[in-house]
Design an enzyme around this catalytic site. Structure first.
Site, short mmCIF file in Angstrom:
data_model
loop_
_atom_site.label_atom_id
_atom_site.label_comp_id
_atom_site.label_asym_id
_atom_site.label_seq_id
_atom_site.Cartn_x
_atom_site.Cartn_y
_atom_site.Cartn_z
N CYS A 146 0.83 -1.21 0.00
CA CYS A 146 0.00 0.00 0.00
C CYS A 146 0.87 1.26 0.00
O CYS A 146 1.41 1.64 1.04
CB CYS A 146 -0.92 -0.01 1.22
SG CYS A 146 -1.92 1.48 1.37
N CYS A 149 -0.35 4.10 2.23
CA CYS A 149 -0.05 3.90 3.66
C CYS A 149 1.42 4.13 3.97
O CYS A 149 1.76 4.73 4.98
CB CYS A 149 -0.40 2.48 4.09
SG CYS A 149 -1.91 1.83 3.41
N ASP A 150 2.30 3.63 3.11
CA ASP A 150 3.71 3.51 3.49
C ASP A 150 4.69 4.39 2.69
O ASP A 150 5.86 4.45 3.04
CB ASP A 150 4.15 2.04 3.36
CG ASP A 150 3.36 1.13 4.29
OD1 ASP A 150 2.92 1.61 5.34
OD2 ASP A 150 3.17 -0.05 3.95
#
Ligand code: NAP
Length: 324
Positions: A146, A149-150
């Site tokens: 993701c 997200c990261d």
């Protein structure tokens, strides 16, 4: 053993299922949550956040929070209001008559283990992985599924994305905001992604393409240090020194149990009525990634879990009203 009948049964315990549990518990519906079993990464309790480390984009946690801690706290909150959360996995459902039947364990027994007047499905989706040794171990330590997200953790680094579809290119383009370079490793010499995404990626000078290559192994002890990639035409191996690998080869929604019983799209995601969590079976609701192939975020899953709970509550109220 006699079957117990519940107002609400929730399948799955990621952000969608546990939010639905908090809301239905606070509505005095005493939900039963089958949270899955730890033996499997596809339906382990807590869902995909159990496989992540820092979560920095969930509102309310300015310092960030670890994925497993966030899920633990959501679970605690649901239990506090009376949710019955069990470490069990549904093996079969029967949605042909209400109350709906849910089996745990042997799916061939005549009687279901539980029955539900309303069923909330939040079984999630699984990011497909390459299936390499150490890939799972390095998730959250360089390997990610993701970018939203990261991506932030890879500022100034050289990283790679594997895949040639819209997800891969979307992630690659997004990651150029942070990374020094992004190498897209694709197993063919042409992309599956839409023309517009291809044009954007090809025009981005931080993105380079490694055509006709696959990732043979991920290297690193505590965190990812490099990839071994292989040219599928020549079989020649080489090392790609990257500290991040975003695997973007697709997702699989966990909808096997509902085949032939609920409407699904071509990719197997459950179809819900726009603006609601209602499926095409009355009294069956779906929320989270199992019905969302677009946003796939913890916060959107939680939001849709709230929608499912409110829809289920209203449905049960109408049901009880018509029965009285
Ligand atoms: P996808 O379209 O199925 O693409 C998966 C990619 O991964 C393909 O390029 C495939 O290669 C590659 N791949 C699959 N298994 C692999 C393996 N084991 N090793 C190496 N490569 C592998 O999946 P997606 O990109 O997640 O997209 C899913 C759907 O969502 C699509 O309909 C897409 O258009 C849509 N989507 C749209 C947007 C947008 O419009 N902004 C963004 C994301 C997704 P091959 O090409 O060789 O098969």
């Amino acid at each position: 053993m006699s079957t117990s009948v519940h107002d609400v049964v929730i399948l799955g315990s990621g952000p969608a299922g546990l939010t639905a549990a908090v809301y239905t518990a606070r509505a005095n519906l005493a939900p039963l949550v089958l949270e899955g079993e730890p033996s499997s990464t596809s339906d382990q309790p807590g869902g995909q956040l159990m496989l992540t480390t820092d979560v920095e984009n969930f509102p309310g946690f300015p310092e960030g929070v670890m994925g497993p801690e966030l899920m633990g706290r959501m679970r605690e909150q649901a239990v506090r209001f009376g949710a019955d959360v069990r470490m069990e996995r549904a093996t079969r459902v029967d949605l042909s008559t209400r109350p709906y039947g849910i089996w745990v364990g042997d799916p061939t027994t005549a009687e279901p283990t539980y029955q539900a007047q309303a069923l909330i499905i939040s079984t999630g989706a699984q990011s497909l992985l390459l299936g390499l040794a150490h890939e799972q171990r390095l998730i959250g330590h360089g390997v990610s599924t993701c970018a939203t997200c990261d991506g932030f953790f890879f500022r100034g680094q050289d990283i790679a994305v594997v895949g040639g579809g819209d997800s891969a290119l979307e992630e690659a383009i997004f990651l150029t905001k942070f990374a020094e370079t992004v190498t897209v490793v694709h197993r063919r010499d042409s992309l599956r992604a839409s023309k517009i995404m291809q044009d954007r990626a090809l025009a981005n000078d931080k993105i380079r393409f490694l055509w006709n290559h696959v990732v043979d192994s991920v290297e690193g002890e505590d965190s990812l240090s490099s990839l071994v990639v292989r040219d599928v035409l020549t079989d020649e191996r080489s090392t790609l020194p990257v500290t991040g690998l975003f695997v973007a080869i697709g997702h699989r929604p966990a909808t096997e149990l509902f085949k032939g019983q609920l409407q699904m799209d071509d990719a197997g995601y459950l179809v819900t009525e726009p603006g609601s969590a209602r499926t095409d079976v009355v009294g069956v609701f779906a929320c989270g990634d199992v019905q969302d192939s677009t946003y796939r975020q913890a916060i959107t899953a939680a939001g849709s879990g709230c929608m499912a709970a409110i829809d289920a509550e209203r449905y049960l109220e109408a049901l009880h009203h018509s029965a009285s």
